[in-house]
Design an enzyme around this catalytic site. Structure first.
Site, PDB file in Angstrom:
ATOM      1  N   GLU A  72      -5.375   8.021  -0.727  1.00 28.15           N
ATOM      2  CA  GLU A  72      -6.261   7.524  -2.248  1.00 28.15           C
ATOM      3  C   GLU A  72      -7.607   7.054  -1.634  1.00 28.15           C
ATOM      4  OE1 GLU A  72      -6.669   5.216  -5.946  1.00 28.15           O
ATOM      5  OE2 GLU A  72      -4.806   5.865  -5.628  1.00 28.15           O
ATOM      6  N   GLU A 144      -5.150  -6.051  -4.163  1.00 27.95           N
ATOM      7  CA  GLU A 144      -4.343  -5.043  -5.278  1.00 27.95           C
ATOM      8  C   GLU A 144      -2.740  -5.140  -4.997  1.00 27.95           C
ATOM      9  OE1 GLU A 144      -4.834  -0.995  -4.375  1.00 27.95           O
ATOM     10  OE2 GLU A 144      -3.787  -0.199  -6.778  1.00 27.95           O
TER      11      GLU A 144
END
Lengths: 430, 420
Positions: A72, A144
């Protein structure tokens, strides 16, 4: 040949169109006269649960956790630069997300829709993966991952999911660990791309004050005739019972955070039945645990829960479970009360007035949600990937009876299919 | 979009933001007081106590059932700060009457609820109900200590509090535990009465129905001195304040607090544009350099409080990357201040901001928030006017804002593992 069908709801005076492009891509189009925002989303039925699969050339491949999510990130990069550079010219807001069962890319804009659609489709259909840009992304995604490691809400939820399910790939971490992502290469990512980003495994939605022709012309530019493929459903062997009835983890929090999960004993529901089931569960959750429930009132007044309380339904065609989440000094007592109220429902039946009020509330929320361009696009995509049609929910809502709700409660809420997860506070070490 | 503002009496303002493409509407009522520990704590506690019910809606479940019957209307009470104001907001979103199946008057029902909650709270001769006050004090205490749970938010709050330790802005919008102890059912009720009688009041409607129906709420208030609290504006100290707090975390949180200058106050559009270009978007200097070029973080962004004329940058990084990340964040500010950005970047920032402003037409709550902000600044602008102002900003205007920005405080919540 383009096939198309109008799906209308008389109850809420709205309609959208479902189009099948010759490439096999399904596209939803909803014209919203007067909306300032125009939204487009395209999603692949490819999420963290798809960790093992056979490629188009017949190889069986197993990929590290976090692969769908990594891909992604990488589809925002092209030979000409970063997708954000292109969106920036028009002022569009673009983003993407990866869940257990899908990867979705979207933008929301108020102007120059056509150019933005071009950016979205061009990046999603043209992966540009090099050793350098894959390496560069690892540092970003590692941060993240570490951010989520420190988030008690996410940790509590995910710990619950891992307790609730025994073998199901939903137990796999969406972002993976830092070690997982450091093992990724452009080749692994391309295997995934070629397998799952086939137009037949994608769905798109456009909602806003947009001309349909604009969308169709763009589709022809990016999706030609391709070999037809069959995408079967991945087989999953999952026992009915939860793996653990209780799980806990210690973190730096001020008060214990609980998630109570209820695993459904019924999977493989599709179409209208799925929409009806979703509405039944929504009604039941509000009836049993919502802010209008006696459960909420009693526990709030007893100081067992506070304003940080929520309940929701997580549904896909691969899993189905409910969650009650909040803060409490006595999570076990909260769980006990939840089961007491479930037992009470089975014993006393459904109060007709409350049922009617909750149904009215859901009806109003559906109309209000359908006004929003992005929210509607997201819903059309998610429902399609689950094998459901968005407006079916409204018809389903009219048909649901008190008996349906009681039958649903039997299937949804059982002790042996539940799991309580608790994030316990630890004292900071000096 | 049409914007109508009425001042039915001194200190009470009614706004009507007219948009006609949605089938739902929004009404909010804001009480505005100067930010102080007492006002923040009192208003936050009131948010809890008042949501427990009123004379005719005596408990929370009664309110929730009423909202459901009225087609899923939402209703919330929240206290928060803007600059050096503390604002208690009653907000509701509801379906328009045209969608009611049996011809019910949903808007009238919602106005009734607001009147009830604000003008007929549950009280006896001594004040609010003892039980409710005690429980809501506990809930607020949980919320205040719970700020710690979200380390991103916690680090940002720490940075604000340390930078503005002796200014009202340093007060947490939830209040604090010490002040909370001073409230009981009598003192809270007196605080409530004082707020109802003296706070600035802004009532805002967003939707398509013409009329002066907000007067049904405005009528309940007496006139009062009309004055919006203003923030103290300061320069940064000569030496940057640096605080490093170790904590057992996987990721360190880096926060930088800046003071903006007079240009930012004077030219609001240039100030907002600066923020978009510097750290307020996915195409900003911070995102493109700290994240994309150096791979130092997943998030790095800037946000402003334009009432207080300050800016905060937040990022999550590895402990050992502190110096590098901080240097890059400061270097990017210098770059903007010397005009080191392309015309493309400048035009992109404009497109981005204009898109955000235009997009507010699709969110009743965002549009209401923008109308309320303008009202508190004494401005009355439609979306179209705001867009014109943004279009008129020049590169030099933006550079002028950037040049005056001074770093005040750096707060680093440093992640350490056991034994470090």
């Amino acid at each position: 040949m383009i096939q198309s069908e109008i799906i209308a709801s008389e109850a809420i005076h709205a309609e959208y169109e479902k189009i099948t492009h010759p490439s096999g891509l399904t596209v939803y189009f909803m014209h919203k006269q007067g909306n300032a925002k125009k939204a487009a989303m395209i999603a692949a039925k490819f999420g963290s649960i798809n960790y093992t699969f056979s490629t188009q050339d017949g190889r069986q491949v197993t990929v590290p956790n976090g692969t769908a999510h990594f891909l992604e990130h990488k589809l925002f990069e092209g030979e000409q630069g970063n997708a954000f550079d292109f969106y920036a010219k028009t002022g569009a807001k673009a983003n993407a997300y990866t869940s257990n069962d899908k990867t979705a890319y979207y933008f929301i804009c108020t102007d120059r829709f056509e150019e933005n659609l071009d950016v979205l489709l061009s990046f999603v259909t043209h992966p540009y993966l090099t050793n350098e840009n894959v390496e560069k992304e690892k540092g970003i995604i590692a941060q993240e991952i570490k951010m989520y490691e420190d988030e008690p809400g996410w940790q509590g939820y995910f710990t619950m999911v891992q307790g609730l399910y025994q073998n199901h790939p939903i137990r796999r971490d969406i972002a993976g660990t830092v070690e997982d992502i450091y093992s990724l290469t452009p080749e692994i990512l391309m295997d995934c791309y070629r397998t799952f980003y086939h137009p037949k495994n994608l769905v798109m939605a456009v909602v806003g004050d947009v001309e349909k022709e604009t969308v169709l012309v763009a589709l022809d530019r990016y999706f030609g005739d391709v070999a037809d493929l069959e995408f079967g459903k991945m087989p999953i062997e999952e026992p009915l019972e939860s793996g653990e009835r209780y799980v806990e983890k210690a973190m730096l929090v001020s008060k214990p955070i609980f998630h109570i999960g209820f695993k459904d004993n019924e999977t493989d529901v599709k179409g209208f039945a799925l929409s009806k089931k979703e509405m039944e569960v929504e009604i039941l959750l509000e009836y049993l645990f919502g802010k209008s429930s006696s459960f909420y009132k009693e526990l709030y007044e007893a100081g067992l829960i506070n304003g940080e309380f929520d309940c929701w339904y997580d549904l896909s065609d691969y899993f189905s479970f409910c969650v009650i989440n909040g803060e409490s000094n006595d999570p076990k007592k909260v769980e006990e009360c939840a089961f007491a109220h479930i037992a009470l429902l089975k014993e006393k039946g459904i109060d007709k007035d409350r049922f009617r009020a909750i149904r009215n509330g859901l009806y109003g929320s559906i109309i209000m949600d359908a006004e929003q361009s992005y929210g509607m696009a997201n819903r059309l995509v998610a429902n399609n990937l689950n094998g459901a049609e968005t407006f079916d929910a409204i018809d389903a809502l009219q048909q649901i009876t008190a008996e349906d709700l009681l039958a649903r409660a039997e299937k949804m809420f059982a002790k042996e299919r539940s799991c309580l997860s608790v994030i316990q506070p630890i004292k900071e070490e000096e | 979009m049409k914007f109508i503002q009425e001042k039915p009496k001194a200190g009470v303002i009614c706004n009507y933001g007219m948009i006609d493409h949605f089938r739902s509407s929004y009404i909010s009522l804001d009480f505005i007081l100067p930010l102080s520990a007492e006002n923040a704590t009192g208003m936050s506690l009131l948010a809890g106590v008042l949501s427990r019910g009123s004379e005719n809606f005596p408990s929370m479940d009664v309110i929730s059932r009423y909202l459901a019957e009225n087609y899923g209307a939402s209703f919330s009470i929240n206290a928060g700060k803007a600059g050096e104001m503390e604002i208690l907001t009653f907000a509701t979103r509801f379906l328009d009457n045209e969608c009611a199946i049996d011809g019910e008057d949903i808007r009238a029902a919602i106005l009734t609820l607001l009147q009830e909650i604000i003008f007929r709270p549950l009280v006896d001769k001594d004040g609010f109900f003892e039980e409710y006050v005690a429980q809501e004090k506990q809930n607020l205490a949980d919320k205040i200590t719970g700020l710690f749970n979200d380390k991103r938010l916690y680090a940002l709050e720490q940075c604000k509090a340390l930078m503005c330790a002796d200014e009202p802005f340093g007060v947490c919008e939830l209040g604090d535990l010490e002040t909370l102890k001073t409230f009981n059912r009598q003192t809270l009720y007196r605080f409530f009465q004082n707020m109802v009688n003296n706070a600035q009041i802004v009532i805002t409607y967003v939707g398509k129905e013409e009329g002066d129906f907000l007067n049904s709420l405005a009528d309940g208030f007496a006139e009062r001195a009309s004055s919006v609290p203003e923030a103290i504006l300061r320069d940064a100290p000569p030496k940057v304040q640096e605080i490093i707090d170790p904590m057992k975390l996987n990721q360190s949180k880096l926060n930088l607090g800046f003071r903006l200058g007079p240009e930012a106050q004077k030219n609001g559009a240039a100030c907002r544009l600066f923020n978009v270009l510097y750290g307020g978007s996915a195409n900003s200097k911070l995102f493109m350099n700290v994240r994309e070029r150096l791979s130092l973080c997943y998030y790095c962004s800037s946000a402003m409080d334009r009432f207080k004329n300050v800016m905060f940058v937040a990022s999550g990084v590895e402990s050992e990357k502190y110096e590098q990340a901080r240097a890059e964040i400061e270097a990017q500010l210098k770059a903007v201040a010397i005009g080191d950005f392309t015309d493309d970047e400048f035009q992109s920032a404009k497109s981005y901001l204009i898109d955000s402003v235009r997009g507010m037409l699709d969110s009743e709550s965002a549009l209401a928030a923008s109308i309320i902000s303008s009202t508190l600044r004494g401005e009355m602008k439609t979306i179209e006017q705001e867009i014109k102002e943004i279009e008129a900003v020049s590169r030099e205007d933006l550079i002028a804002v950037a040049k005056e920005i001074q770093l005040d405080t750096v707060y680093f919540l440093k992640g350490v593992q056991n034994g470090e």
